[in-house]
Design a protein around this motif. Sequence first.
Motif, mmCIF file in Angstrom:
data_model
loop_
_atom_site.group_PDB
_atom_site.id
_atom_site.type_symbol
_atom_site.label_atom_id
_atom_site.label_comp_id
_atom_site.label_asym_id
_atom_site.label_seq_id
_atom_site.Cartn_x
_atom_site.Cartn_y
_atom_site.Cartn_z
ATOM 1 N N ALA A 48 0.759 -1.291 -0.161
ATOM 2 C CA ALA A 48 -0.217 0.034 0.089
ATOM 3 C C ALA A 48 0.707 1.375 -0.114
ATOM 4 C CB ALA A 48 -1.080 0.009 1.208
ATOM 5 N N TYR A 49 2.007 1.144 0.488
ATOM 6 C CA TYR A 49 2.916 2.273 0.600
ATOM 7 C C TYR A 49 4.404 1.951 -0.238
ATOM 8 C CZ TYR A 49 -0.015 5.098 3.379
ATOM 9 O OH TYR A 49 -1.213 5.882 3.774
ATOM 10 N N GLY A 50 4.768 2.951 -0.793
ATOM 11 C CA GLY A 50 5.954 2.847 -1.287
ATOM 12 C C GLY A 50 6.964 4.109 -0.851
ATOM 13 N N THR A 51 8.364 3.864 -1.113
ATOM 14 C CA THR A 51 9.239 4.748 -0.708
ATOM 15 C C THR A 51 9.712 5.671 -2.117
ATOM 16 O OG1 THR A 51 9.899 3.795 1.233
ATOM 17 C CG2 THR A 51 11.502 5.404 0.431
ATOM 18 N N PHE A 52 9.729 6.936 -1.851
ATOM 19 C CA PHE A 52 10.027 7.418 -3.345
ATOM 20 C C PHE A 52 11.000 8.649 -2.967
ATOM 21 C CE2 PHE A 52 6.179 5.931 -3.963
ATOM 22 C CZ PHE A 52 6.327 5.084 -5.191
ATOM 23 N N ALA A 53 12.221 8.961 -3.738
ATOM 24 C CA ALA A 53 13.168 9.897 -3.497
ATOM 25 C C ALA A 53 12.485 11.518 -3.786
ATOM 26 C CB ALA A 53 14.318 9.951 -4.462
ATOM 27 N N LEU A 54 12.715 12.245 -2.941
ATOM 28 C CA LEU A 54 12.394 13.756 -2.970
ATOM 29 C C LEU A 54 13.528 14.722 -3.252
ATOM 30 C CD1 LEU A 54 10.240 14.396 0.041
ATOM 31 C CD2 LEU A 54 9.330 13.559 -2.283
ATOM 32 N N ARG A 55 14.739 14.277 -2.969
ATOM 33 C CA ARG A 55 15.909 14.981 -3.173
ATOM 34 C C ARG A 55 16.999 14.262 -2.886
ATOM 35 N NH1 ARG A 55 15.912 19.572 -6.639
ATOM 36 N NH2 ARG A 55 17.718 21.046 -5.840
ATOM 37 N N THR A 56 18.218 14.313 -3.373
ATOM 38 C CA THR A 56 19.487 13.925 -2.937
ATOM 39 C C THR A 56 20.486 14.841 -2.915
ATOM 40 O OG1 THR A 56 19.998 13.347 -5.311
ATOM 41 C CG2 THR A 56 18.889 11.739 -3.948
ATOM 42 N N GLY A 57 21.346 14.517 -1.804
ATOM 43 C CA GLY A 57 22.946 15.267 -1.503
ATOM 44 C C GLY A 57 22.279 16.801 -1.180
ATOM 45 N N VAL A 58 21.471 16.868 -0.107
ATOM 46 C CA VAL A 58 21.132 17.900 0.588
ATOM 47 C C VAL A 58 21.716 18.032 1.914
ATOM 48 C CG1 VAL A 58 19.011 19.285 1.491
ATOM 49 C CG2 VAL A 58 18.751 17.605 -0.454
ATOM 50 N N GLU A 59 22.246 19.274 2.138
ATOM 51 C CA GLU A 59 22.761 19.875 3.515
ATOM 52 C C GLU A 59 21.601 20.016 4.412
ATOM 53 O OE1 GLU A 59 25.879 19.622 4.199
ATOM 54 O OE2 GLU A 59 26.924 19.068 2.595
ATOM 55 N N LEU A 60 21.557 19.279 5.518
ATOM 56 C CA LEU A 60 20.508 19.711 6.687
ATOM 57 C C LEU A 60 20.986 19.593 7.855
ATOM 58 C CD1 LEU A 60 18.033 16.898 5.391
ATOM 59 C CD2 LEU A 60 17.693 19.487 5.011
ATOM 60 N N LYS A 61 20.360 20.384 8.954
ATOM 61 C CA LYS A 61 20.749 20.538 10.042
ATOM 62 C C LYS A 61 19.524 20.442 10.912
ATOM 63 C CE LYS A 61 21.033 25.527 9.989
ATOM 64 N NZ LYS A 61 20.304 25.792 8.531
ATOM 65 N N ALA A 62 19.781 20.524 12.199
ATOM 66 C CA ALA A 62 18.691 20.485 13.104
ATOM 67 C C ALA A 62 17.888 21.776 12.717
ATOM 68 C CB ALA A 62 18.891 20.373 14.710
ATOM 69 N N GLY A 63 16.625 21.697 12.657
ATOM 70 C CA GLY A 63 15.335 22.841 12.793
ATOM 71 C C GLY A 63 15.135 23.108 11.253
ATOM 72 N N ASP A 64 16.005 22.670 10.164
ATOM 73 C CA ASP A 64 15.504 22.682 8.771
ATOM 74 C C ASP A 64 13.980 22.112 8.667
ATOM 75 O OD1 ASP A 64 17.710 23.955 8.332
ATOM 76 O OD2 ASP A 64 18.644 22.388 7.363
ATOM 77 N N GLN A 65 13.479 22.594 7.626
ATOM 78 C CA GLN A 65 12.134 22.125 7.432
ATOM 79 C C GLN A 65 11.763 21.775 6.186
ATOM 80 O OE1 GLN A 65 9.670 25.732 8.297
ATOM 81 N NE2 GLN A 65 9.371 24.889 10.457
ATOM 82 N N ILE A 66 11.306 20.369 6.041
ATOM 83 C CA ILE A 66 10.842 19.858 4.547
ATOM 84 C C ILE A 66 9.422 19.689 4.477
ATOM 85 C CG2 ILE A 66 11.088 17.636 3.113
ATOM 86 C CD1 ILE A 66 13.372 16.929 5.118
ATOM 87 N N THR A 67 8.944 20.636 3.493
ATOM 88 C CA THR A 67 7.440 20.989 3.505
ATOM 89 C C THR A 67 6.863 20.145 2.088
ATOM 90 O OG1 THR A 67 7.538 22.985 4.720
ATOM 91 C CG2 THR A 67 5.634 22.517 3.320
#
Length: 589
Positions: A126-145
């Motif tokens: 019923a569910y699958g995993t899909f790529a949204l973005r690769t190679g992204v610099e992330l840190k605590a507090g960043d938001q993915i919307t």
Amino acid sequence: MKKAKKLLAFVLAFAMLAAMAAAGMALAADGEITLPAAEAVCTGKALGRTDTAYNTRNGNIANIGPDSTITYTVPEEVSGTYDIYLEVGKANMMAWGSTPFYVSINGDEYTTPIIQYLARSTTVNAYGTFALRTGVELKAGDQITLIGVNGFEMNGRMSMMPTVRDVKLYPAGTKVALGYNEEFPVQETADPCDPLSGKTIIWLGSSVTYGQQASGYSMADLIAETHAATYCPKYAISGTTLVDETTSSYVSRMKHIDKDIDADLFVVQLSTNDATNNKPLGQLAEGFDKDTFDTLTVYGAMEYIIAYAQETWGCPVMFYSGSYYESEAYGKMVEAMHAIQEKWGIKCVDLYCVDEMTEMYNNAQWKAYMADGIHPRKIGYVEWWGPYFEEALTDAVIGDQHYIEIDDVTTRHGEVSTTDITIRNNEKGVSTYRLKLKVDLDLDITISSQYDFECNKKNGEYLMIFYTPDASLVTGDTVLFTVTIDMTEDVFPDGEYPLDITWIDSTTADDARTAPYALDGVLTIDNHYPLGDVTKDFEITNADLILIARYLVDLVQFDEKQMIAADYNQDGTIDNKDLVLISRALVKA
């Protein structure tokens, strides 16, 4: 003491995991970090009335509508470069498109195709995993919307939006099982001799580009499957138009495609929805400034798309029409496409005006290929539309680069046939050329050339080299080799067999190496069998009598050529009379 140390270490490790869980972060053994859907902040409504929200019972975020937002926050302790994935459910009603969400990472907004987004009943999970973005610099507090894309609701009564669950972060480059079937992507190596191999071809369109009647499969998927390392992202939502009246239009959605994609070609569907909904056709503009085009008309939207794509991705643009169906409005849009082609010099695939396709309209074969007047079935994409796209895309990608090709050839038992290996777009010229020809059949083949050449056969392959002794240049479209196929004696079954050519090396007069594409051909064997020869061995024996007798009592079936051969007296019927006549012929022989 050792036991006490082990106990202390266990307590500390457990406390750390508990702290991570409390912060909303689950770290798997492979470095996976989970951003739980239960902690995402949701806004918006589906169908204008039901809040976008986390469903505790189902463990998902549901009722996603146009402009709904779902914001995941990167937890404490996270810092580094990550690949971002999303768990996506299947549509409840039907699959409607490949781009249900825009994605914003700290305000940087774009869209990513969910290529395998399918209806609930078509695959296992019923569910699958899909790529949204690769190679992204992330840190605590960043938001993915996630932002719901317009176009997935019908008349305010039905939503085709999927539900979503968690966002997953993996250290950049981690191998992740993708899709509803959880398969690891296959790493392919581009074939330097294949013009479409290793290319990135962006597809913008609606239901035909998506594959509405083929479970999300279209010619874009066919091209990606049949050419190594080729990427064909589909930005497609059913029911949408070129004309820019809503945020679901081609024009509007195109602006959300990642501007950093290194595209080799931008392919756009000539939408039938504009014709169905009587959108204004407009007229051809005088200039080329995209800001002057009236995107509320078909002409203006098409010209704007061309100008924007060329400016943004710097690649060739191609429009395509579907095959013929009864629509005066769409016919006028096809005419507009050709007028724009003449002005802009773009490429076009015009299936609407292909006579051979139009002649099939509404016959039995057409119905096998098409689910309705507009939408192909999968077999229609593969067998009917596919070859036209293969040829047109190849031509668009090659451009003015030189290449070699071997012509298709049809032959049969008792004949001698020839085909040529030609160099094309050869403006700069070459002085030597070395290539390989492979044929899967053990044919009687002779290679010749108007130039000095050598040819050696090894392990079923023909290694050929042509050269000019004085290193002079051969320029222009030139036949390098002629391949003669002698089937006067040999018998091979009917069928299509590949003529596979591979470039090895070539040089210009100054010894600079050139690396052209190599376009394979097809050898078609279409034998004509003598009357009575239903065994297809070019002899009439008792075996033919036995096979016809078995056919007459429905023990075997005959193909078209066997039917012709079995009708010995050519009266249109296969019966005992034919058996008697064949028997007499055998006795006389």
